[in-house]
Design a protein around this motif. Structure first.
Motif, PDB file in Angstrom:
ATOM      1  N   MET A 290       0.734  -1.149  -0.246  1.00 55.55           N
ATOM      2  CA  MET A 290       0.022  -0.195  -0.104  1.00 55.55           C
ATOM      3  C   MET A 290       0.711   1.203   0.120  1.00 55.55           C
ATOM      4  SD  MET A 290      -3.058   1.133  -0.143  1.00 55.55           S
ATOM      5  CE  MET A 290      -4.056  -0.202   0.373  1.00 55.55           C
ATOM      6  N   ARG A 291       1.875   1.083   0.870  1.00 55.97           N
ATOM      7  CA  ARG A 291       2.915   2.348   0.777  1.00 55.97           C
ATOM      8  C   ARG A 291       3.347   2.725  -0.523  1.00 55.97           C
ATOM      9  NH1 ARG A 291       5.134   0.750   5.139  1.00 55.97           N
ATOM     10  NH2 ARG A 291       6.831  -0.336   4.259  1.00 55.97           N
ATOM     11  N   GLU A 292       3.908   1.491  -1.368  1.00 55.26           N
ATOM     12  CA  GLU A 292       4.465   1.780  -2.561  1.00 55.26           C
ATOM     13  C   GLU A 292       3.333   2.554  -3.703  1.00 55.26           C
ATOM     14  OE1 GLU A 292       6.001  -1.792  -3.695  1.00 55.26           O
ATOM     15  OE2 GLU A 292       7.666  -1.891  -2.259  1.00 55.26           O
ATOM     16  N   GLN A 293       2.096   1.964  -3.423  1.00 54.62           N
ATOM     17  CA  GLN A 293       1.083   2.206  -4.462  1.00 54.62           C
ATOM     18  C   GLN A 293       0.890   3.889  -3.953  1.00 54.62           C
ATOM     19  OE1 GLN A 293      -0.073   0.703  -6.820  1.00 54.62           O
ATOM     20  NE2 GLN A 293       1.230  -1.043  -6.397  1.00 54.62           N
ATOM     21  N   LEU A 294       0.886   4.358  -2.751  1.00 54.54           N
ATOM     22  CA  LEU A 294       0.524   5.926  -2.323  1.00 54.54           C
ATOM     23  C   LEU A 294       1.599   6.590  -3.109  1.00 54.54           C
ATOM     24  CD1 LEU A 294      -0.465   5.495   1.344  1.00 54.54           C
ATOM     25  CD2 LEU A 294      -1.938   6.263  -0.385  1.00 54.54           C
ATOM     26  N   THR A 295       2.733   6.187  -3.357  1.00 55.31           N
ATOM     27  CA  THR A 295       3.775   7.174  -3.879  1.00 55.31           C
ATOM     28  C   THR A 295       4.150   6.860  -5.140  1.00 55.31           C
ATOM     29  OG1 THR A 295       5.470   5.462  -2.895  1.00 55.31           O
ATOM     30  CG2 THR A 295       5.004   7.274  -1.454  1.00 55.31           C
ATOM     31  N   GLU A 296       3.236   6.095  -5.975  1.00 57.84           N
ATOM     32  CA  GLU A 296       3.626   5.642  -7.333  1.00 57.84           C
ATOM     33  C   GLU A 296       3.228   6.999  -8.138  1.00 57.84           C
ATOM     34  OE1 GLU A 296       3.399   4.306 -11.253  1.00 57.84           O
ATOM     35  OE2 GLU A 296       1.556   4.920 -10.227  1.00 57.84           O
ATOM     36  N   PRO A 297       4.262   7.276  -8.893  1.00 59.00           N
ATOM     37  CA  PRO A 297       3.883   8.576  -9.633  1.00 59.00           C
ATOM     38  C   PRO A 297       2.841   8.568 -10.638  1.00 59.00           C
ATOM     39  CG  PRO A 297       5.851   7.456 -10.538  1.00 59.00           C
ATOM     40  CD  PRO A 297       5.541   6.731  -9.175  1.00 59.00           C
ATOM     41  N   TRP A 298       2.473   7.613 -11.348  1.00 60.83           N
ATOM     42  CA  TRP A 298       1.498   7.545 -12.514  1.00 60.83           C
ATOM     43  C   TRP A 298       0.070   7.772 -11.721  1.00 60.83           C
ATOM     44  CZ3 TRP A 298       2.893   9.211 -16.813  1.00 60.83           C
ATOM     45  CH2 TRP A 298       4.026   8.469 -17.534  1.00 60.83           C
TER      46      TRP A 298
ATOM     47  N   ALA B 186      23.270 -13.037  -3.464  1.00 65.75           N
ATOM     48  CA  ALA B 186      21.993 -13.685  -4.225  1.00 65.75           C
ATOM     49  C   ALA B 186      21.000 -12.653  -4.348  1.00 65.75           C
ATOM     50  CB  ALA B 186      21.191 -14.464  -2.947  1.00 65.75           C
ATOM     51  N   VAL B 187      21.086 -11.531  -3.610  1.00 59.44           N
ATOM     52  CA  VAL B 187      20.269 -10.143  -3.985  1.00 59.44           C
ATOM     53  C   VAL B 187      20.819  -9.537  -5.244  1.00 59.44           C
ATOM     54  CG1 VAL B 187      19.514  -7.943  -3.294  1.00 59.44           C
ATOM     55  CG2 VAL B 187      19.629  -9.979  -1.610  1.00 59.44           C
ATOM     56  N   LEU B 188      22.063  -9.408  -5.290  1.00 54.55           N
ATOM     57  CA  LEU B 188      22.553  -8.748  -6.316  1.00 54.55           C
ATOM     58  C   LEU B 188      22.235  -9.641  -7.730  1.00 54.55           C
ATOM     59  CD1 LEU B 188      26.065  -7.494  -5.157  1.00 54.55           C
ATOM     60  CD2 LEU B 188      23.773  -6.199  -5.653  1.00 54.55           C
ATOM     61  N   GLY B 189      22.296 -10.968  -7.703  1.00 59.95           N
ATOM     62  CA  GLY B 189      21.750 -11.767  -8.677  1.00 59.95           C
ATOM     63  C   GLY B 189      20.428 -11.712  -9.180  1.00 59.95           C
ATOM     64  N   LEU B 190      19.526 -11.506  -8.047  1.00 57.64           N
ATOM     65  CA  LEU B 190      18.127 -11.537  -8.550  1.00 57.64           C
ATOM     66  C   LEU B 190      17.952 -10.029  -9.218  1.00 57.64           C
ATOM     67  CD1 LEU B 190      16.446 -12.325  -5.260  1.00 57.64           C
ATOM     68  CD2 LEU B 190      16.027 -13.537  -7.440  1.00 57.64           C
ATOM     69  N   GLU B 191      18.696  -9.010  -8.854  1.00 60.27           N
ATOM     70  CA  GLU B 191      18.547  -7.594  -9.395  1.00 60.27           C
ATOM     71  C   GLU B 191      19.090  -7.903 -10.745  1.00 60.27           C
ATOM     72  OE1 GLU B 191      18.881  -4.629  -5.465  1.00 60.27           O
ATOM     73  OE2 GLU B 191      20.538  -5.272  -6.566  1.00 60.27           O
TER      74      GLU B 191
ATOM     75  N   ALA C  72      11.916  -6.314  -3.618  1.00 59.90           N
ATOM     76  CA  ALA C  72      11.742  -5.340  -4.782  1.00 59.90           C
ATOM     77  C   ALA C  72      12.117  -6.095  -6.030  1.00 59.90           C
ATOM     78  CB  ALA C  72      12.505  -4.217  -4.441  1.00 59.90           C
ATOM     79  N   ALA C  73      13.288  -6.778  -5.970  1.00 63.23           N
ATOM     80  CA  ALA C  73      13.533  -7.578  -7.232  1.00 63.23           C
ATOM     81  C   ALA C  73      12.559  -8.517  -7.761  1.00 63.23           C
ATOM     82  CB  ALA C  73      14.871  -8.217  -7.038  1.00 63.23           C
ATOM     83  N   VAL C  74      12.060  -9.228  -6.817  1.00 64.66           N
ATOM     84  CA  VAL C  74      11.179 -10.230  -7.263  1.00 64.66           C
ATOM     85  C   VAL C  74       9.805  -9.414  -7.622  1.00 64.66           C
ATOM     86  CG1 VAL C  74       9.636 -12.003  -6.485  1.00 64.66           C
ATOM     87  CG2 VAL C  74      12.055 -12.036  -5.735  1.00 64.66           C
ATOM     88  N   ARG C  75       9.680  -8.381  -6.840  1.00 60.02           N
ATOM     89  CA  ARG C  75       8.449  -7.449  -7.303  1.00 60.02           C
ATOM     90  C   ARG C  75       8.563  -7.004  -8.703  1.00 60.02           C
ATOM     91  NH1 ARG C  75       7.782  -5.318  -3.252  1.00 60.02           N
ATOM     92  NH2 ARG C  75       9.096  -3.384  -3.396  1.00 60.02           N
ATOM     93  N   ALA C  76       9.646  -6.488  -8.798  1.00 58.92           N
ATOM     94  CA  ALA C  76       9.880  -6.010 -10.317  1.00 58.92           C
ATOM     95  C   ALA C  76       9.804  -7.111 -11.515  1.00 58.92           C
ATOM     96  CB  ALA C  76      11.164  -5.110 -10.619  1.00 58.92           C
ATOM     97  N   LEU C  77      10.446  -8.266 -11.062  1.00 55.61           N
ATOM     98  CA  LEU C  77      10.315  -9.369 -11.935  1.00 55.61           C
ATOM     99  C   LEU C  77       8.817  -9.901 -12.466  1.00 55.61           C
ATOM    100  CD1 LEU C  77      12.008 -11.541 -13.664  1.00 55.61           C
ATOM    101  CD2 LEU C  77      11.803 -12.888 -11.588  1.00 55.61           C
TER     102      LEU C  77
ATOM    103  N   ASP D 247      17.743  -6.968   7.127  1.00 49.81           N
ATOM    104  CA  ASP D 247      16.545  -6.468   6.719  1.00 49.81           C
ATOM    105  C   ASP D 247      16.686  -5.672   5.196  1.00 49.81           C
ATOM    106  OD1 ASP D 247      13.413  -5.463   7.280  1.00 49.81           O
ATOM    107  OD2 ASP D 247      14.624  -3.757   6.900  1.00 49.81           O
ATOM    108  N   ARG D 248      17.701  -4.984   5.290  1.00 47.83           N
ATOM    109  CA  ARG D 248      18.097  -4.081   4.082  1.00 47.83           C
ATOM    110  C   ARG D 248      18.164  -5.081   2.948  1.00 47.83           C
ATOM    111  NH1 ARG D 248      23.211  -2.839   2.217  1.00 47.83           N
ATOM    112  NH2 ARG D 248      23.911  -3.297   4.286  1.00 47.83           N
ATOM    113  N   TRP D 249      18.936  -6.144   2.958  1.00 48.41           N
ATOM    114  CA  TRP D 249      18.863  -7.306   1.801  1.00 48.41           C
ATOM    115  C   TRP D 249      17.691  -7.851   1.283  1.00 48.41           C
ATOM    116  CZ3 TRP D 249      22.758  -6.194  -1.254  1.00 48.41           C
ATOM    117  CH2 TRP D 249      23.861  -5.578  -0.885  1.00 48.41           C
ATOM    118  N   LEU D 250      17.074  -8.125   2.506  1.00 46.40           N
ATOM    119  CA  LEU D 250      15.775  -8.847   2.304  1.00 46.40           C
ATOM    120  C   LEU D 250      14.824  -7.795   1.463  1.00 46.40           C
ATOM    121  CD1 LEU D 250      14.300 -11.275   2.646  1.00 46.40           C
ATOM    122  CD2 LEU D 250      13.558 -10.525   4.716  1.00 46.40           C
ATOM    123  N   ARG D 251      14.873  -6.573   1.761  1.00 44.55           N
ATOM    124  CA  ARG D 251      14.065  -5.778   1.131  1.00 44.55           C
ATOM    125  C   ARG D 251      14.403  -5.609  -0.199  1.00 44.55           C
ATOM    126  NH1 ARG D 251      10.019  -3.251   4.383  1.00 44.55           N
ATOM    127  NH2 ARG D 251      10.555  -3.327   6.819  1.00 44.55           N
TER     128      ARG D 251
END
Length: 258
Positions: free
Chosen positions: A1-9, A195-200, A87-92, A79-83
């Protein structure tokens, strides 16, 4: 919800339609802007609310996998790497693809979700290690060790020396535990980072795959080959995570693989 509130479009669409509504209402109503401005604000608010609600409902990001391990502290390394992994899985998942490529990418999506589950477990293990380490006062133990070592100099054999040697071993054992906990934490975090850099990187390569599919005459076959490559990389990523977990257990066990 927080991401949708700041979504520019969503903000742009609400602003444009709200402005259009205000202009039309002001042109048609005798009171002009006195009516147009409230109408425009109402239209913008309605459009924005609908956009945020639909965006949140249609977000296909998998929920953070539940584990019996403690949740990582907000803002910490785990927490930082998990977030970033989330975000990478969401973008995928949000990559715009046609039905043919979506069917081919189903396996990639599933394996990316499994990698995210592994990373959630790693984050919990790192957090558990951190919580355990807080109970070990390394500075005080180091001071105790120095004092005990000094006290042994010139002390003749006997009951007093035996007791001080026993105390020194106890202090040394605690410092060894602290070192193993530190090494295991660093091992898990290093593997999380890789692993996170690999996902990105996977997200960028998937975008490249989609461009290839759209511009190549042999898009279907070329895409299939690329998807197989991505799947293989994800399998290697999971193997690497499993190996890091095994090494961390070995470190905590004093070098004996469990």
């Amino acid at each position: 919800m927080r991401e949708q509130l700041t979504e520019p479009w969503g903000l742009v669409a609400a602003g444009l339609l709200g402005g259009l509504g205000a202009a039309v209402a002001a042109a048609l109503a005798p009171a002009g802007l006195l009516v147009g401005v409230p109408v425009g604000l109402a239209v913008a608010g309605t459009v924005y609310s609908i956009r945020v609600g639909l965006g949140a409902l249609s977000d296909r990001t998998p929920a953070r996998p539940a584990t019996d391990l403690p949740a990582p502290a907000r803002g910490g390394d785990a927490d930082r790497w998990l977030r970033r992994a989330e975000a990478a899985v969401r973008a995928l998942h949000r990559q715009p693809v046609d039905a043919v490529v979506r069917a081919q990418l189903a396996g990639v999506d599933d394996q990316a979700g499994e990698v995210l589950g592994d990373l959630a477990r790693f984050a919990g293990q790192v957090t558990l290690i951190e919580q355990t380490s807080t109970g070990i006062n390394i500075g005080r133990l180091q001071q105790d060790r120095v004092q005990l070592q000094r006290g042994l100099h010139g002390l003749p054999p006997g009951p007093l020396r035996a007791e001080r040697e026993r105390a020194l071993r106890a202090v040394t054992d605690q410092l060894d535990v602290a070192r193993r906990l530190h090494d295991a934490r660093e091992m898990l975090l290093a593997r999380m980072q890789a692993a996170v850099l690999g996902l990105e990187g996977l997200v960028a390569r998937t975008a490249e795959l989609l461009a290839l599919h759209a511009t190549s005459d042999g898009g279907v076959s070329l895409t299939a080959a690329k998807v197989a490559e991505l799947t293989s990389d994800l399998e290697g990523m999971r193997d690497g995570l499993a190996e890091a977990e095994r090494l961390s257990r070995s470190t905590l066990a004093g070098g004996q693989v469990q």
